[in-house]
Design an enzyme around this catalytic site. Structure first.
Site, PDB file in Angstrom:
ATOM      1  N   PRO A 135      50.357  38.852  37.626  1.00 53.98           N
ATOM      2  CA  PRO A 135      49.534  38.071  36.700  1.00 53.98           C
ATOM      3  C   PRO A 135      50.354  37.618  35.490  1.00 53.98           C
ATOM      4  O   PRO A 135      51.092  38.405  34.903  1.00 53.98           O
ATOM      5  CB  PRO A 135      48.440  39.060  36.294  1.00 53.98           C
ATOM      6  CG  PRO A 135      48.370  40.034  37.424  1.00 53.98           C
ATOM      7  CD  PRO A 135      49.781  40.164  37.909  1.00 53.98           C
ATOM      8  N   GLU A 136      50.221  36.329  35.155  1.00 45.82           N
ATOM      9  CA  GLU A 136      50.919  35.774  34.001  1.00 45.82           C
ATOM     10  C   GLU A 136      49.896  35.561  32.880  1.00 45.82           C
ATOM     11  O   GLU A 136      48.760  36.009  32.983  1.00 45.82           O
ATOM     12  CB  GLU A 136      51.633  34.487  34.415  1.00 45.82           C
ATOM     13  CG  GLU A 136      52.612  34.726  35.573  1.00 45.82           C
ATOM     14  CD  GLU A 136      53.297  33.456  36.068  1.00 45.82           C
ATOM     15  OE1 GLU A 136      53.442  32.499  35.290  1.00 45.82           O
ATOM     16  OE2 GLU A 136      53.692  33.423  37.250  1.00 45.82           O
TER      17      GLU A 136
ATOM     18  N   LYS B 207      51.840  39.428  28.630  1.00 39.98           N
ATOM     19  CA  LYS B 207      51.149  39.813  29.862  1.00 39.98           C
ATOM     20  C   LYS B 207      50.489  41.187  29.751  1.00 39.98           C
ATOM     21  O   LYS B 207      50.051  41.751  30.756  1.00 39.98           O
ATOM     22  CB  LYS B 207      52.140  39.806  31.026  1.00 39.98           C
ATOM     23  CG  LYS B 207      52.843  38.464  31.237  1.00 39.98           C
ATOM     24  CD  LYS B 207      53.895  38.570  32.327  1.00 39.98           C
ATOM     25  CE  LYS B 207      54.746  37.312  32.403  1.00 39.98           C
ATOM     26  NZ  LYS B 207      55.804  37.414  33.434  1.00 39.98           N
TER      27      LYS B 207
ATOM     28  N   ARG C 189      64.918  34.565  41.532  1.00 39.63           N
ATOM     29  CA  ARG C 189      63.497  34.243  41.693  1.00 39.63           C
ATOM     30  C   ARG C 189      63.322  32.991  42.530  1.00 39.63           C
ATOM     31  O   ARG C 189      63.989  31.976  42.312  1.00 39.63           O
ATOM     32  CB  ARG C 189      62.829  34.032  40.323  1.00 39.63           C
ATOM     33  CG  ARG C 189      63.046  35.165  39.327  1.00 39.63           C
ATOM     34  CD  ARG C 189      62.376  36.456  39.771  1.00 39.63           C
ATOM     35  NE  ARG C 189      60.930  36.318  39.843  1.00 39.63           N
ATOM     36  CZ  ARG C 189      60.117  36.470  38.797  1.00 39.63           C
ATOM     37  NH1 ARG C 189      60.616  36.749  37.598  1.00 39.63           N
ATOM     38  NH2 ARG C 189      58.811  36.353  38.946  1.00 39.63           N
TER      39      ARG C 189
END
Length: 276
Positions: A2-3, A60, A264
């Site tokens: 979750p961002e 976050k 990433r």
């Protein structure tokens, strides 16, 4: 993971459910999640009798503001909170249960068990890890074009890698960095220090716009994310590049490509975001 938009949505939905509830007891099934204090029994005893006055957010992290303490919680990859009744069946992935005096329960479930909780005396949370080294909030007055220029002026890192570093600006992760860079027309492998003032201006604008629209849509449910009421987000329907490898760009029909930047997975349009 979750961002910012997902965590902000969880914050808003949870606040409606648990504000002013008082903790009667806490059950910790996975002690490794409790990082501060390092004694789980002390963690439990300190929380008993505390009332949830507010829920904040820093990057976050969720911040449960209590009478005397602040509980700092990070969802990591798949953590989620939900309000239940004691008679509701617990999943095997439920690891922390906060029982309230009204009989309801706030449950924290985490398939991967990567989530963390730190309990600090109120006022001490921002000067201790993990919050102490965080950068500015993207909706704050401190988040400016000049901040980005100065922070990345001498770096040799790719702009995507730089934006993922939470020490400059917080809340950005893989999804929203890819999306903001696309809308700003910047290739994710561009060296951050090579951006012009105009490019920094566009990037600053697109970071704020992308995050704002994602919050309005309730975040992105790519895998397991749901908000505090168990509802999925809808921003995944508005994504332009993230998760769209080999699909046509919404702007030019060029196939979206995927590469690896700083370890990433990274999505971009080779036409709208030309290589450096």
């Amino acid at each position: 993971m979750p961002e910012l938009p997902e965590v902000e949505t969880v914050r808003r939905t949870l606040l409606q459910l648990v504000k002013n509830k008082t903790i009667a007891d806490v059950d910790v099934g996975w002690p490794k999640m409790i990082k501060e204090p390092d004694d789980v029994e002390r963690f439990i005893q300190l929380l008993k009798g505390q009332t949830i006055e507010d829920i904040g957010r820093r990057g976050k992290f969720l911040l449960f503001v209590l009478n005397d303490y602040v509980l700092v919680s990070h969802l990591r990859m798949e953590g989620r909170y939900g309000l239940y009744q004691p008679t509701d069946e617990k999943t095997k992935h439920t690891h922390v249960v906060f029982s309230f005096t009204d009989g309801s329960e706030l449950r924290y479930a985490d398939v991967r068990k990567f989530g963390t909780m730190h309990l600090f005396a109120k006022g001490a949370e921002h000067v201790a890890m993990p919050l102490a080294q965080l950068g500015v909030e993207p909706f704050s007055e401190q988040f400016t074009v000049e901040l980005l220029e100065q922070a990345y002026a001498k770096t040799t890192r790719a702009i995507k890698t730089a934006l993922l570093d939470q020490k400059t600006v917080v809340g950005l992760g893989n999804i929203y960095v890819d999306e903001a860079l696309f809308h700003a027309g910047i290739h994710p492998e561009r060296t951050a220090s090579s951006l012009s003032k105009e490019e920094y201006h566009n990037l600053h604008k697109e970071i704020k716009r992308t995050l704002k629209e994602a919050i309005e849509a309730g975040g992105s449910s790519i895998k397991s994310y749901v908000n505090g009421q168990g509802e999925i987000g809808m921003f995944q329907q508005q994504l332009h590049v993230y998760g769209r490898k080999q699909q046509p760009c919404h702007h030019c029909d060029t196939a979206i490509e995927k590469t690896v930047v700083g370890g990433r997975g990274t999505h971009y349009c080779p036409n709208c975001q030309p290589r450096p």
